[in-house]
Every structure is written in structure tokens, then in C-alpha cells.
Design an enzyme around this catalytic site. Structure first.
Site, PDB file in Angstrom:
ATOM      1  N   TRP A   1      -2.653  -2.801  -1.634  1.00  0.00           N
ATOM      2  CA  TRP A   1      -2.338  -4.211  -1.849  1.00  0.00           C
ATOM      3  C   TRP A   1      -3.110  -4.934  -0.755  1.00  0.00           C
ATOM      4  CZ3 TRP A   1      -0.390  -8.451   0.678  1.00  0.00           C
ATOM      5  CH2 TRP A   1      -0.023  -9.536  -0.128  1.00  0.00           C
TER       6      TRP A   1
ATOM      7  N   LYS B   1       5.915  -4.491  -5.564  1.00  0.00           N
ATOM      8  CA  LYS B   1       7.369  -4.314  -5.654  1.00  0.00           C
ATOM      9  C   LYS B   1       7.999  -4.311  -4.276  1.00  0.00           C
ATOM     10  CE  LYS B   1      11.055  -3.159  -8.093  1.00  0.00           C
ATOM     11  NZ  LYS B   1      11.547  -4.425  -8.652  1.00  0.00           N
TER      12      LYS B   1
ATOM     13  N   ARG C   1       3.656  -0.119  -5.032  1.00  0.00           N
ATOM     14  CA  ARG C   1       3.458  -0.706  -3.702  1.00  0.00           C
ATOM     15  C   ARG C   1       2.180  -1.531  -3.613  1.00  0.00           C
ATOM     16  NH1 ARG C   1       6.890   2.270  -0.115  1.00  0.00           N
ATOM     17  NH2 ARG C   1       5.806   1.378   1.657  1.00  0.00           N
TER      18      ARG C   1
ATOM     19  N   LYS D   1      11.360 -15.916 -11.542  1.00  0.00           N
ATOM     20  CA  LYS D   1      11.022 -14.888 -12.546  1.00  0.00           C
ATOM     21  C   LYS D   1       9.877 -15.374 -13.430  1.00  0.00           C
ATOM     22  CE  LYS D   1      12.730 -12.435 -11.510  1.00  0.00           C
ATOM     23  NZ  LYS D   1      12.929 -11.483 -10.560  1.00  0.00           N
TER      24      LYS D   1
ATOM     25  N   GLU E   1      16.213 -18.480  -9.096  1.00  0.00           N
ATOM     26  CA  GLU E   1      15.796 -17.139  -9.540  1.00  0.00           C
ATOM     27  C   GLU E   1      15.106 -17.219 -10.906  1.00  0.00           C
ATOM     28  OE1 GLU E   1      15.379 -14.227  -8.490  1.00  0.00           O
ATOM     29  OE2 GLU E   1      15.525 -12.898 -10.224  1.00  0.00           O
TER      30      GLU E   1
ATOM     31  N   CYS F   1       0.831  -1.199   0.000  1.00  0.00           N
ATOM     32  CA  CYS F   1       0.000   0.000   0.000  1.00  0.00           C
ATOM     33  C   CYS F   1       0.874   1.261   0.000  1.00  0.00           C
ATOM     34  CB  CYS F   1      -0.940   0.097   1.192  1.00  0.00           C
ATOM     35  SG  CYS F   1      -2.046  -1.287   1.367  1.00  0.00           S
TER      36      CYS F   1
ATOM     37  N   HIS G   1      16.823 -37.251  -6.700  1.00  0.00           N
ATOM     38  CA  HIS G   1      16.191 -37.395  -5.380  1.00  0.00           C
ATOM     39  C   HIS G   1      14.743 -36.917  -5.393  1.00  0.00           C
ATOM     40  CE1 HIS G   1      19.992 -38.528  -3.610  1.00  0.00           C
ATOM     41  NE2 HIS G   1      20.550 -37.508  -4.250  1.00  0.00           N
TER      42      HIS G   1
ATOM     43  N   ASN H   1      -1.434   1.893   5.781  1.00  0.00           N
ATOM     44  CA  ASN H   1      -0.531   0.885   5.222  1.00  0.00           C
ATOM     45  C   ASN H   1      -0.042   0.064   6.398  1.00  0.00           C
ATOM     46  OD1 ASN H   1       1.496  -0.564   3.891  1.00  0.00           O
ATOM     47  ND2 ASN H   1       2.994   1.082   4.162  1.00  0.00           N
ATOM     48  N   GLY H   2      -0.237  -1.236   6.344  1.00  0.00           N
ATOM     49  CA  GLY H   2       0.219  -2.095   7.444  1.00  0.00           C
ATOM     50  C   GLY H   2      -0.805  -3.172   7.720  1.00  0.00           C
TER      51      GLY H   2
ATOM     52  N   GLU I   1       6.598 -15.472 -11.455  1.00  0.00           N
ATOM     53  CA  GLU I   1       6.084 -14.136 -11.131  1.00  0.00           C
ATOM     54  C   GLU I   1       5.328 -13.518 -12.296  1.00  0.00           C
ATOM     55  OE1 GLU I   1       8.935 -11.732  -8.107  1.00  0.00           O
ATOM     56  OE2 GLU I   1       9.896 -12.298  -9.971  1.00  0.00           O
TER      57      GLU I   1
HETATM   58  C1  G6P Z   1       8.905  -8.557  -3.620  1.00  0.00           C
HETATM   59  C2  G6P Z   1       9.255  -8.260  -5.062  1.00  0.00           C
HETATM   60  C3  G6P Z   1      10.509  -9.053  -5.455  1.00  0.00           C
HETATM   61  C4  G6P Z   1      11.646  -8.718  -4.508  1.00  0.00           C
HETATM   62  C5  G6P Z   1      11.245  -8.965  -3.040  1.00  0.00           C
HETATM   63  C6  G6P Z   1      12.282  -8.414  -2.069  1.00  0.00           C
HETATM   64  O1  G6P Z   1       8.520  -9.873  -3.485  1.00  0.00           O
HETATM   65  O2  G6P Z   1       8.182  -8.609  -5.913  1.00  0.00           O
HETATM   66  O3  G6P Z   1      10.884  -8.711  -6.779  1.00  0.00           O
HETATM   67  O4  G6P Z   1      12.759  -9.498  -4.824  1.00  0.00           O
HETATM   68  O5  G6P Z   1      10.024  -8.289  -2.768  1.00  0.00           O
HETATM   69  O6  G6P Z   1      12.326  -7.021  -2.210  1.00  0.00           O
HETATM   70  P1  G6P Z   1      13.535  -6.131  -1.765  1.00  0.00           P
HETATM   71  O7  G6P Z   1      13.095  -4.722  -2.042  1.00  0.00           O
HETATM   72  O8  G6P Z   1      13.749  -6.382  -0.308  1.00  0.00           O
HETATM   73  O9  G6P Z   1      14.714  -6.534  -2.572  1.00  0.00           O
END
Ligand code: G6P
Length: 612
Positions: A75, A607, A27, A488, A484, A2, A507, A99-100, A491
Site C-alpha cells: 500500500w 483493510k 493490507r 460506506k 457511517e 503492506c 446551519h 511495512n511501515g 469508500e
Molecule cells: C480502514 C478500513 C475501515 C476501518 C478502519 C479502522 O480505514 O478501510 O473499514 O473501519 O480502517 O480499522 P479497524 O481495524 O481499526 O477497525
């Protein structure tokens, strides 16, 4: 999550707030809303499910002349994504944004309901509104009512409150969620983040936990929750630069950010290495003077891609530090109350510097006497203010929710920290730096090579867009890259993908192998090549479908894989990880593009995850 924003001044504020919400949208983009108040104390508001842009057409229903207001981009945590659950939450006397998360909202709701309060939404925030109504009376005054209200709350909050009885004032309160006040001339603003404030002022107050502020157009009063007055110094950030939020000619921010990696790598090399004289330059003030001899363990924490970047970094840090190096998901680290103390150096990795779990991990570590180094992209973020030292990754603002350039920049920062600290510790082997320098000289060309393959990646990835499941495999430094790469893809394409260490194939995951399950094998010609190739043989023997990430010249790989995503060999496993990851970024991007996904703002993600 948020984003919250508020304005009090002389300017008509509805458009102004809308622009700020667009800057804060990363956010959360489940819903958005704006409330403004007239000088006579009439509150008007609009709110709508979906992206901030959905407010564009509703804005005209807010009085054009109002100069005090609040805005929110949500959010969803409690309550479905709907118009009704959108903020601001408005009653006859108040409008609030939050926000929180209020952890004890169910107990509070129950007790308020039994006192006759009814609820229109499923949000935790509405509980705050009802508590405020219950606590407020003209005799008690708003300040005491607010403090009484927050004293009942457990959890985290950054609150903005507008009050019918005092239309020229905004109140804000902070506990474990970021809040910054921007001081203007004849106007003041607040927001969750500098990006929404920086276009209007360079002077800021960073609210701390347990503080609140009374903001009028020409005054800002900051107090602690116990009522004592605070006198924080205004922070002037005239050097704070807002990067332009334009996609340029790219279809998505993510694609633009993938391409930016070549420049980021080159400027990192230029900043930290003297290639001609084969030297590493000194780290900035603070970091270069840190006394490393007292640390007995190094702990790295992060979430999401930041965690995977830390996992790659672990390999080089372990080699150079020669003390135990462990990597934890931030949430696990602080919940387990790990054994750390003054002999522990913590590297907290976070692009945003606002991730709640990473902040909580650092707060816990700090309380035990540990030293914190933030590896962060965002100046003046909560993390950099909490940390003892910061290594900025200098990636520039990353807009795409899925991290790309920040991941690469974090790897570079961890590599540079590792080599600099090795030099200080005397653990650097004689020809090691010169080997690194040779590899760094070649690195921009290798990245260029990957970028130039975009059209091929597009064509090849497109073939797999209908496969709902993927398995990624790598070994050594490339194991976290498999994780990763899978993250990706998940996501942004919403395909199910898992990452595995090649050694784990037998395994369990091998039982999934069929012609329908693409296995992305990261297989450059490095130390683990032979073993990865055996893994590929094992998959091929079972008619599995292999997508290899390998140099196109490798005939052996070409012979066994259905598809080869070209990735040049790099004579350094750490840098190989960095380069291979860019190939996988393209793969995820083009699968998602073919599927028509919202690449820059994938569903349900944000984000910056500012709640635990
Ligand atoms: C969210 C984002 C990711 C990011 C993660 C950690 O999940 O969608 O892309 O890697 O937060 O964020 P930070 O700002 O701590 O790197």
C-alpha cells in the site's frame, strides 16, 4: 499497511509465497513482489504494479528449486504506484521488504546521496537498503550492520532481509509494525499477520518493538536491538481457526458479509442473553471481574467505521455509566495528549486490532495508567495483546475492505458491555433489561426483513448511481449512522457523500439543496421522527430530492420522499441504528455495483491501516 511474508525451509517456495501474499492482500494491493535466493546466494525477484494476481504469470521466471524467499504486497506511502517502487528492493547483496514508514527518510537520503549513493525509486524503503549497503562489511557482520542501520531510522518498520552472503538465513526486525514468526518442522516462516501463517503451523512468536530475529530452517534466535538475547515462550494457538476465504455464490465478499449479519446477531444474542428467562449471561473471565468503581471517565477511540460504531455506543454507555463518556478519533486522541490516567477506562474499538493510530492511542493511555478494554475482532492482534481486557466481537474474518458485519458486531458488543456494566454499577433501571430482551427477540426478524429487500434496494439505488454527491442525515443514535452511511458510499462508489446531524441542516448544508443532490434521511418512527420529518419538509420546500430510510408503510414519508428505502421500525434506538445501517450498506453496495467499482478492494484503501 503492506503485508510481508518470508519462508525458509526445504520446500520450493515461490508458489508458497504467492499464496501467502494473496492472504495478506487486504493490507494493500498497489503492487506485489517476491524474491527468492538459491543455496549459492543468487537472488532472483519479480515485482509488479497492481494486485498480487499479476505475479501469477511472472512466477515461472523465479527458480523453481529455491527454498528461501520473501514476499510483499504494497500500500503505497512514499512513491507512486509502479513496478519500480514495488518491493522487494534488491541490491547486489540484499533483498528487503518493509511495512511501515521511515519518517526521516529525506534526511537520510540526502546524506546518503552526498556520500555517493544513487537511488532508483522514490520509496522510503530504499533508504534502508542503501544504509545497509553502507554499513555492511564481512568483518562487521550482518547482525551489527542491521542494528547500525535501524539505529538511524525514525518511524515504524517491520523489515524482512535476505542476505547474499548467508542464503540460508532470513533476518527480521520490528519497530511499531506487526511481525509474527511461525515455527514449523524443519521450516520457519514470518508474516505481518497470522492469516498467512496459520495454514502451516500453530506455533508462533510475536516479536515486540525493538526486537529482531535470525531465522533459519531449524532455528529461531530472537534478540533485542541492544544485542541481548530474548527467550520468548512459543505461543501455541491450536484453537486458532482460519475462516474460509470463499465468496460462495455471492458476487462480492461485501455482499456475503452483509448477509452474514443475521447469523452474527443471532449468535451474539444466544451467547450473551437467556431470552427465555430474560437474563443477560456473564461476560467472559476478566471482563466480568473488572472493578468499575474507580473510573471517573470513559474514553472511546477508533478510526473509520470503528470510530462511528463507538459514536453509536457512546449513547448507551453514557446512559449506563453515569460518568463522562467521550469518543475520539484515535489519531486526534494521542496527538492531543489528552488528560487521562488511572481513573480512565479506555474502550479501544478496532476490527483488525492492528490500526496504528488506535495502537498509538492505547500505548499513550496505558503509559498514563489508564485501563484498556479492546473491542476487537481479531484474536492475538497487537491491540488485544496490549489491552488489559478484550471483548471479542466475534464477526469472523471480514474480507471486504469496507466494514459491514464487523460494524454490526461491534455495536452488539458495545451494547452488551454497556448493559453488563450497568448491572454491576447498579444503574440499570428495573424494566430496562426486559425491554431490551423483548427487542432482541424481534431483532433477527427485523434484519431478515431488511435482507429480503435486497432486490428493491438494488433497483432504487441504481437510479442514483449517476449522482456524484449525497448528503446523509440522522438524529440521535442515527447521526453516527448517517456518518457511517456516507462513509460506506464514499469508500466503495467513490461518490462524494457527507453525513450530518439533522439539527445541523439549517446551519449550512441546506444551501446545497437542489433537485440534483439526493438527501438520504434516516427517518424511522422513533423519538426523533417528528424532527426528522421537519427536516425533510425543509428539503422538500426547496425542491430537494429525498431518499428516506423508513418503513414502507409510512404514508407521510412516502408522500414527501422521492424514494423510500424500506427499513422496519425497531422499538429501541440503539438497535434501530444497527438495522438502519444495514439498509444503508445495501444502498452503498448497489450504487457501487451499478458503477462497476472494485467493491471488495476499493482504490487507495486498505483493510488494515498499520501506519499513522
Ligand atoms: C480502514 C478500513 C475501515 C476501518 C478502519 C479502522 O480505514 O478501510 O473499514 O473501519 O480502517 O480499522 P479497524 O481495524 O481499526 O477497525
Amino acid at each position: 499497511m503492506c503485508g510481508i511474508f518470508g519462508y525458509v525451509g526445504d520446500r520450493p517456495c515461490r508458489e508458497f509465497i504467492l499464496t501467502a501474499l494473496k492472504a495478506l492482500e487486504y493490507r494493500g494491493y498497489d503492487s506485489a513482489g517476491i524474491a527468492t535466493i538459491s543455496s549459492k546466494g543468487k537472488i532472483s525477484f519479480v515485482k509488479k504494479k497492481g494486485k498480487v494476481a499479476n505475479l501469477d504469470d511472472l512466477l515461472s521466471s523465479l527458480p523453481a528449486e529455491n527454498t528461501v524467499g520473501l514476499g510483499h504486497t504494497r500500500w503505497a506511502t512514499h512513491g507512486v504506484v509502479s513496478d519500480r517502487n514495488a518491493h522487494p528492493h534488491v541490491s547486489q547483496k540484499f533483498a528487503i521488504i518493509h511495512n511501515g514508514i521511515i519518517d526521516n527518510y529525506l534526511e537520510l537520503k540526502e546524506s546518503l546521496s552526498s556520500s555517493g549513493f544513487s537511488f532508483e525509486t522514490e520509496t522510503d524503503t530504499e533508504v534502508i537498503l542503501k544504509l545497509l549497503e553502507k554499513n555492511y562489511s564481512k568483518e562487521l557482520g550482518i547482525e551489527k550492520a542491521l542494528l547500525k542501520t535501524v539505529s538511524s531510522l525514525m518511524g515504524s518498520f517491520a523489515l524482512g532481509v535476505m542476505v547474499l552472503d548467508c542464503p540460508e538465513v532470513l533476518y527480521i526486525l520490528r519497530e511499531k509494525s506487526p511481525l509474527i514468526i511461525g515455527q514449523g518442522q524443519g521450516e520457519n516462516l514470518f508474516a505481518s499477520d497470522l492469516v498467512a501463517l496459520a495454514p502451516y503451523t500453530k506455533n508462533f512468536f510475536f516479536l515486540e518493538d525493538g526486537q529482531f530475529a535470525r531465522i533459519k530452517k531449524d532455528s529461531i534466535e530472537i534478540k533485542n536491538f541492544d544485542g541481548s538475547v530474548c527467550h520468548p515462550k512459543v505461543v501455541n494457538l491450536s484453537d486458532y481457526e482460519l475462516s474460509t476465504n470463499s465468496k460462495g455464490s455471492y458476487e462480492h465478499f461485501m455482499l456475503k458479509e452483509i448477509y452474514e449479519q443475521e447469523r452474527i446477531v443471532s449468535s451474539h444474542i444466544e451467547m450473551f442473553y437467556d431470552l427465555a428467562f430474560e437474563k443477560q449471561r456473564e461476560l467472559g473471565v476478566g471482563l466480568k471481574d473488572i472493578d468499575l468503581s474507580k473510573y471517573r471517565q470513559l474514553v472511546m477511540v477508533g478510526c473509520g467505521s470503528a470510530y462511528y460504531a463507538a459514536c453509536v455506543g457512546q449513547y448507551t454507555l453514557e446512559k449506563h455509566f453515569r460518568i463522562p463518556v467521550s469518543v475520539f478519533l484515535s489519531s486526534e486522541f494521542h496527538q492531543r495528549k489528552m488528560h487521562v490516567g488511572s481513573d480512565t477506562l479506555v474502550l479501544a474499538v478496532s476490527q483488525s486490532g492492528e490500526t496504528a493510530d488506535t495502537l498509538a492511542a492505547c500505548e499513550y493511555a496505558k503509559s498514563t495508567g489508564a485501563t484498556i478494554i479492546a473491542v476487537c475482532n481479531t484474536p492475538y492482534s497487537s491491540l488485544t495483546r496490549l489491552a488489559d481486557f478484550t471483548m471479542y466481537i466475534q464477526a469472523g474474518t471480514e474480507i471486504g475492505v469496507a466494514s459491514t458485519k464487523a460494524f454490526t458486531a461491534t455495536l452488539l458488543a458495545l451494547m452488551t458491555l454497556s448493559y453488563s456494566f450497568a448491572k454491576k454499577l447498579g444503574t440499570l433501571e428495573s424494566d430496562e433489561l426486559s425491554k431490551l430482551i423483548q427487542n432482541l427477540k424481534a431483532l433477527p426478524e427485523k434484519i431478515k426483513d431488511v435482507l429480503s429487500c435486497a432486490p428493491q434496494y438494488k433497483e432504487l439505488a441504481g437510479k442514483y448511481s449517476n449522482c456524484g454527491n449525497f448528503l446523509f442525515m440522522g438524529r440521535g443514535h442515527l447521526f453516527p449512522i448517517a456518518l457511517e452511511g456516507a462513509l460506506k458510499l464514499k469508500e466503495i462508489s467513490y461518490c462524494h457523500a457527507e453525513g450530518y446531524a439533522g439539527g445541523e441542516l439549517k446551519h449550512g448544508p441546506i444551501s446545497l439543496v437542489t433537485e440534483e443532490l439526493p438527501i438520504v434521511a434516516i427517518c424511522p418512527t422513533g423519538v426523533f421522527y417528528k424532527k426528522m420529518f421537519s427536516n425533510m419538509e425543509e428539503v422538500a420546500a426547496r425542491q430537494g430530492c429525498i431518499i428516506a430510510v423508513a418503513p414502507r408503510e409510512n404514508k407521510e414519508v412516502k408522500g414527501i420522499a422521492e424514494t423510500v428505502l424500506h427499513c422496519p421500525d425497531v422499538d429501541d434506538p440503539f438497535l434501530q441504528a444497527l438495522v438502519s445501517n444495514i439498509t444503508l450498506q445495501f444502498f452503498a453496495y448497489y450504487v457501487a455495483l451499478k458503477l462497476g467499482r472494485h467493491i471488495d478492494q476499493p482504490r487507495n484503501l486498505a483493510k488494515s491501516v498499520t501506519v499513522e
